[in-house]
Design a protein around this motif. Sequence first.
Motif, PDB file in Angstrom:
ATOM      1  N   TRP A  93       0.827  -1.211   0.000  1.00 42.32           N
ATOM      2  CA  TRP A  93       0.000   0.000   0.000  1.00 42.32           C
ATOM      3  C   TRP A  93       0.863   1.264   0.000  1.00 42.32           C
ATOM      4  O   TRP A  93       0.532   2.258  -0.649  1.00 42.32           O
ATOM      5  CB  TRP A  93      -0.927   0.000   1.214  1.00 42.32           C
ATOM      6  CG  TRP A  93      -2.173  -0.793   1.002  1.00 42.32           C
ATOM      7  CD1 TRP A  93      -2.437  -2.052   1.457  1.00 42.32           C
ATOM      8  CD2 TRP A  93      -3.331  -0.389   0.269  1.00 42.32           C
ATOM      9  NE1 TRP A  93      -3.681  -2.459   1.060  1.00 42.32           N
ATOM     10  CE2 TRP A  93      -4.256  -1.462   0.332  1.00 42.32           C
ATOM     11  CE3 TRP A  93      -3.670   0.770  -0.427  1.00 42.32           C
ATOM     12  CZ2 TRP A  93      -5.504  -1.399  -0.281  1.00 42.32           C
ATOM     13  CZ3 TRP A  93      -4.918   0.831  -1.041  1.00 42.32           C
ATOM     14  CH2 TRP A  93      -5.815  -0.242  -0.977  1.00 42.32           C
ATOM     15  N   GLY A  94       1.979   1.229   0.724  1.00 47.29           N
ATOM     16  CA  GLY A  94       2.879   2.374   0.723  1.00 47.29           C
ATOM     17  C   GLY A  94       3.420   2.656  -0.665  1.00 47.29           C
ATOM     18  O   GLY A  94       3.521   3.816  -1.089  1.00 47.29           O
ATOM     19  N   ALA A  95       3.781   1.588  -1.398  1.00 48.15           N
ATOM     20  CA  ALA A  95       4.281   1.767  -2.763  1.00 48.15           C
ATOM     21  C   ALA A  95       3.212   2.357  -3.667  1.00 48.15           C
ATOM     22  O   ALA A  95       3.504   3.195  -4.536  1.00 48.15           O
ATOM     23  CB  ALA A  95       4.753   0.423  -3.312  1.00 48.15           C
ATOM     24  N   THR A  96       1.958   1.944  -3.454  1.00 44.70           N
ATOM     25  CA  THR A  96       0.861   2.455  -4.283  1.00 44.70           C
ATOM     26  C   THR A  96       0.547   3.915  -3.972  1.00 44.70           C
ATOM     27  O   THR A  96       0.399   4.749  -4.881  1.00 44.70           O
ATOM     28  CB  THR A  96      -0.406   1.601  -4.074  1.00 44.70           C
ATOM     29  OG1 THR A  96      -0.165   0.286  -4.560  1.00 44.70           O
ATOM     30  CG2 THR A  96      -1.594   2.203  -4.809  1.00 44.70           C
ATOM     31  N   LEU A  97       0.465   4.235  -2.704  1.00 42.01           N
ATOM     32  CA  LEU A  97       0.034   5.582  -2.308  1.00 42.01           C
ATOM     33  C   LEU A  97       1.104   6.640  -2.542  1.00 42.01           C
ATOM     34  O   LEU A  97       0.790   7.809  -2.778  1.00 42.01           O
ATOM     35  CB  LEU A  97      -0.388   5.576  -0.836  1.00 42.01           C
ATOM     36  CG  LEU A  97      -1.612   4.701  -0.512  1.00 42.01           C
ATOM     37  CD1 LEU A  97      -1.872   4.674   0.993  1.00 42.01           C
ATOM     38  CD2 LEU A  97      -2.844   5.200  -1.257  1.00 42.01           C
ATOM     39  N   THR A  98       2.367   6.245  -2.452  1.00 44.44           N
ATOM     40  CA  THR A  98       3.453   7.223  -2.616  1.00 44.44           C
ATOM     41  C   THR A  98       4.133   7.139  -3.974  1.00 44.44           C
ATOM     42  O   THR A  98       4.947   7.993  -4.295  1.00 44.44           O
ATOM     43  CB  THR A  98       4.521   7.006  -1.528  1.00 44.44           C
ATOM     44  OG1 THR A  98       5.141   5.724  -1.720  1.00 44.44           O
ATOM     45  CG2 THR A  98       3.910   7.074  -0.142  1.00 44.44           C
ATOM     46  N   HIS A  99       3.797   6.107  -4.750  1.00 42.68           N
ATOM     47  CA  HIS A  99       4.448   5.874  -6.054  1.00 42.68           C
ATOM     48  C   HIS A  99       5.966   5.793  -5.892  1.00 42.68           C
ATOM     49  O   HIS A  99       6.712   6.261  -6.746  1.00 42.68           O
ATOM     50  CB  HIS A  99       4.088   6.981  -7.055  1.00 42.68           C
ATOM     51  CG  HIS A  99       2.604   7.146  -7.253  1.00 42.68           C
ATOM     52  ND1 HIS A  99       1.844   6.243  -7.963  1.00 42.68           N
ATOM     53  CD2 HIS A  99       1.744   8.107  -6.803  1.00 42.68           C
ATOM     54  CE1 HIS A  99       0.578   6.642  -7.962  1.00 42.68           C
ATOM     55  NE2 HIS A  99       0.489   7.761  -7.266  1.00 42.68           N
ATOM     56  N   SER A 100       6.394   5.186  -4.788  1.00 42.94           N
ATOM     57  CA  SER A 100       7.823   5.074  -4.493  1.00 42.94           C
ATOM     58  C   SER A 100       8.228   3.608  -4.480  1.00 42.94           C
ATOM     59  O   SER A 100       7.528   2.755  -3.924  1.00 42.94           O
ATOM     60  CB  SER A 100       8.137   5.707  -3.138  1.00 42.94           C
ATOM     61  OG  SER A 100       9.485   5.487  -2.784  1.00 42.94           O
ATOM     62  N   GLU A 101       9.384   3.330  -5.080  1.00 44.24           N
ATOM     63  CA  GLU A 101       9.899   1.966  -5.141  1.00 44.24           C
ATOM     64  C   GLU A 101      10.579   1.533  -3.838  1.00 44.24           C
ATOM     65  O   GLU A 101      10.895   0.348  -3.671  1.00 44.24           O
ATOM     66  CB  GLU A 101      10.901   1.838  -6.294  1.00 44.24           C
ATOM     67  CG  GLU A 101      10.292   2.092  -7.664  1.00 44.24           C
ATOM     68  CD  GLU A 101       9.250   1.049  -8.032  1.00 44.24           C
ATOM     69  OE1 GLU A 101       9.504  -0.149  -7.784  1.00 44.24           O
ATOM     70  OE2 GLU A 101       8.188   1.433  -8.556  1.00 44.24           O
ATOM     71  N   VAL A 102      10.822   2.471  -2.925  1.00 43.03           N
ATOM     72  CA  VAL A 102      11.582   2.119  -1.716  1.00 43.03           C
ATOM     73  C   VAL A 102      10.843   1.107  -0.843  1.00 43.03           C
ATOM     74  O   VAL A 102      11.470   0.362  -0.085  1.00 43.03           O
ATOM     75  CB  VAL A 102      11.920   3.376  -0.883  1.00 43.03           C
ATOM     76  CG1 VAL A 102      12.771   4.342  -1.691  1.00 43.03           C
ATOM     77  CG2 VAL A 102      10.656   4.050  -0.368  1.00 43.03           C
TER      78      VAL A 102
END
Length: 252
Positions: free
Chosen positions: A90-99
């Motif tokens: 969900w973090g990757a989806t909401l922030t559009h970040s690969e980290v």
Amino acid sequence: MDWLIGLCLAGLIAWLAYRWRLLTRGGAWAAVWVGASVFGSGGMGASLPLVGFFFTSSLLPRLLGRPHKTERRTAAQVLANGLAPALCAWGATLTHSEVFWLGYMAAIATATADTWATEFGVRFGSPVWLLTTGRRVPAGESGGVSWQGTLGGVVGASLMAVSGAPLLGSGQSLALAAGLGVAGMALDSLLGATLQARYRCALCNATVEQPICCSAPAQRVRGIRALGNNGVNGVSTALAAIAGVAAALMGS
């Protein structure tokens, strides 16, 4: 579209796992949420490590001949290992970040390493020492470690990290995910030896992890009452995920 596909695939896998007596009804619903979250966020590349962990952790006791450890996984057990990976997705989806994907793989590697270490340790481990004191303990004791179990955990973490190549790409990131998985396994053992609640049954005098034994309440002898085995697994996977995200941020 990925979210709809993820929901359908997660529902199918959870239904099959329920029919194969790998999950309870609540466990199946929890698996649907975790699986759909991961597929919707990262597609098939993100889902393969999660599916690999689930089936190896469910089938390994059967393959190693531990019939008393083949009970269905409950929602609490599914979320203990799956909540941190799902939140990373969900973090990757909401922030559009690969980290977040390194954190996701670190959590999956930790869950796999802990499961494989337990299964191989109980089946083949001898001798087994308590991590904090070096005292000999029975195989399967929380906080107990053996070289056989540790080796099984390292292999599990490494294989799971390799399965995350579509997400992480570089060999350095894969090695870091595996290393964090092994570290998470060690943390799980440390928490099991120190903070996890243990109880003594007044009827059979056995030391157990559950507050009920022989259909009667057992007396707590050490640890934090609210921190059972599922709690230890949840804390270990969450901290591994946080370490993975932090490492990815520092390297970006």
